[in-house]
Design a protein around this motif. Structure first.
Motif, PDB file in Angstrom:
ATOM      1  N   PHE A 165       0.171  31.553  18.814  1.00  0.00           N
ATOM      2  CA  PHE A 165      -0.090  31.624  20.262  1.00  0.00           C
ATOM      3  C   PHE A 165      -0.819  32.927  20.601  1.00  0.00           C
ATOM      4  CE2 PHE A 165       1.303  32.592  24.670  1.00  0.00           C
ATOM      5  CZ  PHE A 165       0.672  31.531  25.296  1.00  0.00           C
ATOM      6  N   ILE A 166      -0.340  34.015  19.996  1.00  0.00           N
ATOM      7  CA  ILE A 166      -0.992  35.316  20.249  1.00  0.00           C
ATOM      8  C   ILE A 166      -2.455  35.252  19.820  1.00  0.00           C
ATOM      9  CG2 ILE A 166      -1.036  37.729  19.434  1.00  0.00           C
ATOM     10  CD1 ILE A 166       2.095  37.533  19.411  1.00  0.00           C
ATOM     11  N   ARG A 167      -2.680  34.640  18.669  1.00  0.00           N
ATOM     12  CA  ARG A 167      -4.064  34.518  18.153  1.00  0.00           C
ATOM     13  C   ARG A 167      -4.932  33.716  19.145  1.00  0.00           C
ATOM     14  NH1 ARG A 167      -8.180  35.677  15.998  1.00  0.00           N
ATOM     15  NH2 ARG A 167      -9.275  34.526  14.385  1.00  0.00           N
ATOM     16  N   LEU A 168      -4.368  32.607  19.644  1.00  0.00           N
ATOM     17  CA  LEU A 168      -5.125  31.783  20.594  1.00  0.00           C
ATOM     18  C   LEU A 168      -5.398  32.541  21.896  1.00  0.00           C
ATOM     19  CD1 LEU A 168      -3.423  28.275  20.186  1.00  0.00           C
ATOM     20  CD2 LEU A 168      -5.809  28.864  19.672  1.00  0.00           C
ATOM     21  N   MET A 169      -4.408  33.287  22.337  1.00  0.00           N
ATOM     22  CA  MET A 169      -4.597  34.052  23.577  1.00  0.00           C
ATOM     23  C   MET A 169      -5.685  35.110  23.390  1.00  0.00           C
ATOM     24  SD  MET A 169      -2.728  32.615  25.755  1.00  0.00           S
ATOM     25  CE  MET A 169      -2.812  33.692  27.136  1.00  0.00           C
ATOM     26  N   GLU A 170      -5.657  35.751  22.217  1.00  0.00           N
ATOM     27  CA  GLU A 170      -6.688  36.769  21.965  1.00  0.00           C
ATOM     28  C   GLU A 170      -8.079  36.133  21.932  1.00  0.00           C
ATOM     29  OE1 GLU A 170      -5.022  38.621  18.503  1.00  0.00           O
ATOM     30  OE2 GLU A 170      -4.034  40.185  19.707  1.00  0.00           O
ATOM     31  N   LEU A 171      -8.150  34.966  21.298  1.00  0.00           N
ATOM     32  CA  LEU A 171      -9.449  34.268  21.257  1.00  0.00           C
ATOM     33  C   LEU A 171      -9.893  33.853  22.661  1.00  0.00           C
ATOM     34  CD1 LEU A 171      -8.949  32.075  18.059  1.00  0.00           C
ATOM     35  CD2 LEU A 171     -10.597  33.933  18.362  1.00  0.00           C
ATOM     36  N   SER A 172      -8.911  33.482  23.494  1.00  0.00           N
ATOM     37  CA  SER A 172      -9.270  33.035  24.858  1.00  0.00           C
ATOM     38  C   SER A 172      -9.858  34.200  25.658  1.00  0.00           C
ATOM     39  CB  SER A 172      -8.069  32.420  25.574  1.00  0.00           C
ATOM     40  OG  SER A 172      -7.215  33.410  26.100  1.00  0.00           O
ATOM     41  N   ARG A 173      -9.350  35.391  25.392  1.00  0.00           N
ATOM     42  CA  ARG A 173      -9.905  36.559  26.086  1.00  0.00           C
ATOM     43  C   ARG A 173     -11.307  36.876  25.548  1.00  0.00           C
ATOM     44  NH1 ARG A 173      -7.197  41.710  24.500  1.00  0.00           N
ATOM     45  NH2 ARG A 173      -8.778  41.461  22.906  1.00  0.00           N
ATOM     46  N   LYS A 174     -11.424  36.787  24.219  1.00  0.00           N
ATOM     47  CA  LYS A 174     -12.696  37.158  23.587  1.00  0.00           C
ATOM     48  C   LYS A 174     -13.830  36.188  23.976  1.00  0.00           C
ATOM     49  CE  LYS A 174     -14.715  37.680  19.009  1.00  0.00           C
ATOM     50  NZ  LYS A 174     -14.510  37.378  17.608  1.00  0.00           N
ATOM     51  N   ARG A 222       8.425  33.881  27.862  1.00  0.00           N
ATOM     52  CA  ARG A 222       7.781  34.401  26.646  1.00  0.00           C
ATOM     53  C   ARG A 222       6.252  34.291  26.760  1.00  0.00           C
ATOM     54  NH1 ARG A 222       7.944  31.013  21.611  1.00  0.00           N
ATOM     55  NH2 ARG A 222       9.440  29.850  22.845  1.00  0.00           N
ATOM     56  N   ALA A 223       5.794  33.138  27.218  1.00  0.00           N
ATOM     57  CA  ALA A 223       4.341  32.922  27.291  1.00  0.00           C
ATOM     58  C   ALA A 223       3.692  33.892  28.274  1.00  0.00           C
ATOM     59  CB  ALA A 223       4.061  31.478  27.712  1.00  0.00           C
ATOM     60  N   VAL A 224       4.348  34.112  29.408  1.00  0.00           N
ATOM     61  CA  VAL A 224       3.758  35.023  30.413  1.00  0.00           C
ATOM     62  C   VAL A 224       3.663  36.434  29.825  1.00  0.00           C
ATOM     63  CG1 VAL A 224       4.088  36.081  32.683  1.00  0.00           C
ATOM     64  CG2 VAL A 224       4.492  33.627  32.385  1.00  0.00           C
ATOM     65  N   ARG A 225       4.734  36.867  29.125  1.00  0.00           N
ATOM     66  CA  ARG A 225       4.704  38.206  28.514  1.00  0.00           C
ATOM     67  C   ARG A 225       3.607  38.301  27.447  1.00  0.00           C
ATOM     68  NH1 ARG A 225       6.742  42.191  31.600  1.00  0.00           N
ATOM     69  NH2 ARG A 225       8.605  41.424  32.625  1.00  0.00           N
ATOM     70  N   LEU A 226       3.456  37.244  26.648  1.00  0.00           N
ATOM     71  CA  LEU A 226       2.435  37.286  25.593  1.00  0.00           C
ATOM     72  C   LEU A 226       1.029  37.253  26.200  1.00  0.00           C
ATOM     73  CD1 LEU A 226       4.125  35.009  22.878  1.00  0.00           C
ATOM     74  CD2 LEU A 226       3.955  37.507  22.917  1.00  0.00           C
ATOM     75  N   ALA A 227       0.888  36.523  27.301  1.00  0.00           N
ATOM     76  CA  ALA A 227      -0.417  36.516  27.984  1.00  0.00           C
ATOM     77  C   ALA A 227      -0.729  37.914  28.515  1.00  0.00           C
ATOM     78  CB  ALA A 227      -0.396  35.509  29.131  1.00  0.00           C
ATOM     79  N   GLU A 228       0.295  38.538  29.052  1.00  0.00           N
ATOM     80  CA  GLU A 228       0.120  39.890  29.602  1.00  0.00           C
ATOM     81  C   GLU A 228      -0.285  40.866  28.511  1.00  0.00           C
ATOM     82  OE1 GLU A 228       3.631  41.142  31.638  1.00  0.00           O
ATOM     83  OE2 GLU A 228       2.536  42.675  32.753  1.00  0.00           O
ATOM     84  N   LYS A 229       0.404  40.769  27.386  1.00  0.00           N
ATOM     85  CA  LYS A 229       0.173  41.696  26.270  1.00  0.00           C
ATOM     86  C   LYS A 229      -1.225  41.527  25.682  1.00  0.00           C
ATOM     87  CE  LYS A 229       2.099  44.671  23.351  1.00  0.00           C
ATOM     88  NZ  LYS A 229       1.275  45.807  23.723  1.00  0.00           N
ATOM     89  N   THR A 230      -1.666  40.263  25.593  1.00  0.00           N
ATOM     90  CA  THR A 230      -2.933  39.994  24.908  1.00  0.00           C
ATOM     91  C   THR A 230      -4.126  39.988  25.845  1.00  0.00           C
ATOM     92  OG1 THR A 230      -2.545  37.644  25.281  1.00  0.00           O
ATOM     93  CG2 THR A 230      -1.862  38.523  23.139  1.00  0.00           C
TER      94      THR A 230
END
Ligand code: URP
Ligand code: ZN
Ligand code: ZN
Length: 462
Positions: A165-174, A222-230
């Protein structure tokens, strides 16, 4: 050329009396009518509302599930969408494990292209997040898929790890895209399911106990925190619980790139449906399950105050008699999902606008404009402005009727909202300027729906 005149025009920003003039499939002007040379078709909308064609950002049409498929074909599902005033859907294309994302998109486009009668795009469900598939994401974006979906639920089948999920979130930002998330903790669901079944609790009544609210609330937090972090772009779909609404509101306040959707079934129905004895309750075996009255109230408040952004249907129909019955021996084998693609605008009008929970403009925003923005279709779709596609609904705000499987067009043997009487009815629908729904008939030719190239546009969210 088409002139829809004398109606009350409703957009996400206001309501006013006027006309909509259409040329070459696009809206030419709204409000004042220009000189109309040549032959022109005129529709008198006196006493009616004129709104943009609705956009359903959450459907599962002809969706493979083990040996079966959800029961609507692209023809029957999109036709039912049109009857309900929805002129565009964003359906879910599901990657098979080991399969390329681009091939998956190609396959799903082929399945839809000769059948769909409304316009359509696809989200891509990631079930195999191997690096070689994630490498395809830029090409997928070029191919018009501006949103992916992943699952914290369905362990062993679709559930992804936090790492992925973290990887996907990072890709979504990139790369700039949206990650749609099914937020239920798959381990909690699995644990509760095994325990219930081992105690002999096999009926559909136990489905909500297998999907406790804590499973959603934990996953949302959890998802909101991971979105925030990434710094990734998160869209929480089919939100059901009061606590989730609170977590989303807090996340938004902190500036997280965060959107959320709920669905008519969570706004209109409650878990009282699971008290119906026998197998009947299987009709409402969907995930997350129906919740309590206080959750409903929180969801309506969340729609009103902007915590929740869109209403999609999560249309995922299965025949009660020959498909839901696959789970007669155990609720965990009941295909999850319910029909609803045809019911959304009327339910939201009756239960939302009709009760004063949301305004007319909010109704249009939640069902038309906000999904167009979120899913990269705005301003061509989702609004009544010059230059936009002339996707238009003429809605009778006075007409009373009763929702029933017998008078709907979805290919399924029950309606999740059976017997509910509503005021307000979709009367006429135009797709790119062509009259498609009139006098209770659909004149669209199979395959006349267009595949839409969607593009993530964060600027439209401001
Ligand atoms: O029960 C549901 N919602 N089925 C459709 C698939 C999904 O999880 O959205
Ligand atoms: Zn889901
Ligand atoms: Zn869904």
């Amino acid at each position: 050329m088409l002139l829809i005149k004398n109606g009350t025009i409703v957009t996400s920003t206001g309501t006013f009396r006027g006309n909509v003039y259409v040329e070459n499939g696009r809206i030419h002007s709204v409000g004042e009518t220009p000189d109309c040379p040549g032959s022109i078709e005129t529709v008198d909308a006196a006493g009616k509302l004129i709104l943009p064609g609705a956009i359903d950002g959450h459907t599962h049409i002809d969706m493979p599930l083990g040996k079966i498929h959800s029961s609507d074909s692209y023809l029957t599902g999109t036709r039912a969408a049109l009857f309900g005033g929805t002129t565009t859907i964003v359906d879910y294309a599901n990657q098979n494990k080991g399969e390329s994302l681009l091939k998956t998109l190609d396959d799903w486009k082929k399945r839809a292209e000769n059948e769909a009668v409304c316009d359509y795009g696809f989200h891509m469900t990631i079930s195999d997040p191997e690096e070689r598939f994630l490498d395809e994401i830029p090409a997928l974006l070029d191919a018009g898929v501006s949103s992916l979906k992943c699952f914290f639920a369905y362990r062993g089948r679709l559930m992804i790890s936090d790492d992925t999920f973290i990887r996907l979130m990072e890709l979504s930002r990139k790369h700039g895209f949206l990650v749609n998330l099914h937020a239920e903790n798959g381990d909690m669901v699995e644990d509760a399911t095994r325990r219930l079944l081992s105690e002999g609790k096999t009926g559909p009544q136990f489905h909500p106990l297998a999907h406790p609210r804590e499973a959603e609330v934990e996953a949302v937090g959890r998802a909101v925190r991971l979105a925030e972090k990434t710094g990734g772009n998160l869209n929480l779909v089919h939100i059901t619980c009061e606590e989730s609404v609170k977590l989303i509101a807090e996340g938004k306040k902190r500036g997280v790139s965060l959107f959320a959707e709920t669905c008519p079934q969570y706004l209109v129905l409650t878990d009282a449906k699971y008290e119906i004895p026998g197998f009947e309750a299987a009709k409402w075996v969907l995930s997350p399950p129906l919740r309590k009255r206080h959750d409903q109230n929180a969801l309506w408040e969340g729609l009103y105050d902007g915590t929740l952004d869109t209403v999609g249907t999560d249309h995922c129909p299965f025949f009660f008699n020959k498909q839901k019955t696959l789970g007669k021996e155990g609720f965990d084998q009941i295909p999850n999902g319910a029909p609803g693609i045809e019911d959304r605008l009327e339910l939201l009008y009756h239960f939302g606008v009709g009760t004063g929970k949301i305004s007319l403009s909010q109704w249009v925003d939640l069902c038309c404009t906000a999904p167009a923005k979120r899913y990269g279709l705005f301003p061509e779709k989702g609004d009544l402005v010059p230059g936009a596609d002339a996707d238009i609904v003429v809605f009778n705000p006075e007409k009373q009727h009763t929702i029933s499987a017998g008078n709907r067009h979805m290919n399924v043997d029950y309606n999740a909202f059976e017997g509910i009487s509503v005021t307000g009815r979709v009367e006429q629908v135009f797709l790119r300027g062509t009259p498609i729904i009139r006098n209770g008939n659909c004149s669209a030719e199979p395959g006349s729906g267009n595949y839409l190239l969607r593009q993530y546009k964060p600027e439209t969210d401001k």
